[in-house]
Enzyme design. Structure first.
Site: not given
Length: 633
Positions: A28, A556
């Site tokens: 819009c 990790h």
């Protein structure tokens, strides 16, 4: 050719859940409006924190990304990069919406594409009336006639244009929709029904009166007293009916002749039904809505103005104002003027005045710099930057703007001001209060007066009540300290890579959080933050740390290294230990681990990254431990 919005478009596409999560996208005046398969996949917090995005709203079955005035340019790049269509790809998605959301979605989908041209032609009409008043142009001049033909022509032939947009929304052949709109206008403007004597009048003496000019196999063909010019409801209902009829014929007609037989049979069925059933029902419905709204307005124009003025900006925030807009179209078509949108005209100016006061009173240079463009946009009727960036986060200024808009709406209701065309936004809306039939500018002067009063109230109240947020001042003073707390240093030396380079899906998809991967060049891991060791796996291959500022980080070391059961790892800390940035936490033997057949690619993940607007980092470079790796916003 690359666009300056390429980077922003990529961020938007990736964080609405990716291309596969997008059903359709439209825009819009200020927003990209997505329909997503699963809104939970969208990274709303990250989008809200991205430069170039004002905010994100989820309302009316749409995922709305508020961009600002340049949304058409961003939309063009987003659709190009994503390969998106504005058309819905899955009809079942509409069925999942609530009735209210489905209604708003349908209305916005039909009217939104035409709104810009409607406003443009309305502005031309308004300025022509202004030029005639000041005797710059004569209605008899060729200049006036040509410009008026486009100004009035678009609205007069509205059924044809809405036939196109409604067909697109309801997934019908768009030329079939336009043909139905054209048939309404043809009967209205060209045939004997437009000028001949009526055979009879149905519902004579009531607001539902319709003339009967001919019959179709003995059934009366009725035309509403005002005709079908500028009407909106009949064509929308007709195209919706056509969507069902066309689908039926597509299923039974052979492919080899579908191209012309499907539209032929669809039109042959739908055109008579439109004039015999849909048109009369639409006319009655339109009249009934008109009676209800006009009665409510007649009961108290002041209360109506105060109420709509107060809530208008709230409706705009959630995109719910589309539920009101069709009422204005009905008024324009049946009355030749509208009083509904007139009541909310002062809202954008009230919002702008509040921001003007904040800009004058604030000592925060960043806030002032944000206010200036918001004020400029506000004067042209676009208030999202002001609402989302300035007033709504501070709450009280937003409510003051609503109060000022309510008073402005009450004044317009009291004076009975009307708009005679759908004009432009903001200052371009003033000419729409000029009556083109008389070219009197009294209505425009009244609108200017109401706007000035609303702005004055908003400005003064804000100047009296606005106080700088102590937290904001503190934030300015402590920016450096906060940035230090939100900087994650590199726990390893090596090459920085993207999480997507990791083969483990738990990391590469971001399921465990956002972050980076590092291919270490040295077997030493240090703490990236000041905080606490909250997790230390027995196998010593992974460590969880929570910083003092709340950042939760998982490191990790390598992939599948849990299978080594701690071999080649040496932990120098224990779970629960307090650590400082740069403290050595773990040592490991890179060569030995690689010799065992394991990848050393190490994810460094912020497991609570959804608590932050954005993570800034750079991949594809070499880094040394203790150097800044990520900044959290």
């Amino acid at each position: 050719m690359a666009s300056k919005y390429d980077a922003l478009a990529k961020i938007i596409i990736n964080n609405v859940g990716g291309k596969s999560n997008v059903i359709s996208v439209t825009h819009c005046i200020t927003r990209l409006r997505f329909k997503l398969k699963d809104e939970r996949k969208a990274n709303t917090d990250l989008l809200k924190g991205t430069d170039g995005i004002v905010t994100v709203m989820q309302s009316g079955g749409q995922y709305q990304v508020v961009i600002g005035n340049h949304v058409p340019d961003v939309y063009e790049v987003v659709t190009k990069l994503g390969g998106f269509s504005s058309e819905t790809n899955d009809e079942s998605e509409h069925k999942k919406m609530s009735p209210g959301a489905a209604f708003i979605d349908t209305i916005s989908g039909i009217f939104q594409p035409a709104l810009g041209v409607l406003a443009a032609t309305g502005m031309i009409k308004g300025f022509l009336a202004l030029f005639v008043f000041f005797k710059i142009l004569s209605p008899a001049s060729g200049v006036y006639q040509i410009l008026y033909s486009v100004a009035d022509g678009f609205f007069h032939y509205m059924p044809i244009f809405l036939g196109f947009t409604a067909a697109k929304k309801f997934k019908v052949n768009q030329f079939t929709g336009m043909a139905l709109g054209a048939s309404l206008m043809y009967i209205n403007d060209v045939t004997a029904m437009a000028s001949g004597e009526a055979i009879s009048t149905m519902f004579a003496g009531t607001q539902f009166a319709s003339n009967v000019y001919a019959t179709f196999f003995g059934l009366p063909i009725t035309i509403p007293m005002a005709g079908y010019a500028s009407s909106v409801v009949p064509i929308v209902l007709a195209v919706y009916m056509a969507s069902k009829v066309e689908k039926f014929f597509k299923n039974i007609i052979p492919d080899v002749v579908k191209t012309f037989l499907v539209p032929m049979f669809t039109l042959m069925v739908c055109a008579p039904l439109t004039f015999l059933i849909v048109g009369p029902i639409a006319s009655i419905l339109t009249s009934a809505i008109g009676i209800v709204t006009s009665s409510a307005y007649a009961f108290s124009p002041i209360i109506a103005g105060v109420f709509l003025g107060a809530i208008w900006q709230i409706l705009v925030i959630f995109g719910l104002h589309w539920g009101v807009v069709p009422l204005a179209f009905l008024n324009f078509g049946s009355l030749g003027y509208d009083y509904i949108l007139a009541l909310v005209f002062t809202a954008s100016f009230a919002q702008t005045a509040v921001v003007m006061a904040i800009a004058l009173k604030t000592k925060d240079e960043k806030l002032r710099s944000l206010s200036i463009p918001a004020i400029i946009s506000g004067f042209f009727g676009v208030t999202e930057p002001a609402i989302y960036g300035i007033t709504l986060p501070r709450k009280k200024p937003f409510w003051i703007s609503c109060i000022a808009a309510a008073i402005g709406g009450g004044i317009i209701g009291l004076t009975g001001l009307k708009t005679f065309m759908l004009g432009g936004l903001g200052v371009f809306g003033f000419p729409s209060y000029i009556n083109p039939a008389t070219n009197e500018i009294g209505g425009m002067i009244g609108a200017i007066t109401a706007v000035v009063i609303a702005m004055a109230i908003g400005f003064v109240l804000t100047m009296i009540t606005y106080k700088e947020d102590v937290k904001s001042e503190s934030n300015s003073a402590l920016t450096n300290d906060i940035m230090k707390e939100n900087v994650v240093i590199s726990p390893l030396s090596g090459s920085v890579m993207a999480l997507s380079d990791i083969e483990d899906a738990a990391f590469s998809t971001g399921a465990l959080g956002n972050g980076v991967a590092i291919l270490p060049s040295e077997g030493k891991l240090v703490s990236p933050v000041d905080g606490e060791i909250v997790t230390l796996f027995k196998t010593k291959h992974a460590i969880g740390i929570k910083s003092d500022s709340g950042i939760e980080i998982l490191i990790h070391v390598g992939m599948d290294t849990v299978k080594l059961d701690g071999k080649h790892f040496n932990a120098l800390v224990n779970q629960g230990d307090r650590v400082k940035k740069g403290d050595v936490l773990l040592e490991f033997d890179i060569d030995a681990i690689k010799a065992e057949g394991y990848s050393m690619l190490t994810p460094v993940v912020v497991t609570n990254s959804d608590h932050y607007a954005d993570l800034a980092f750079e991949v594809g470079k070499n880094i040394v431990m203790n150097e800044a790796l990520m900044v959290l916003i």
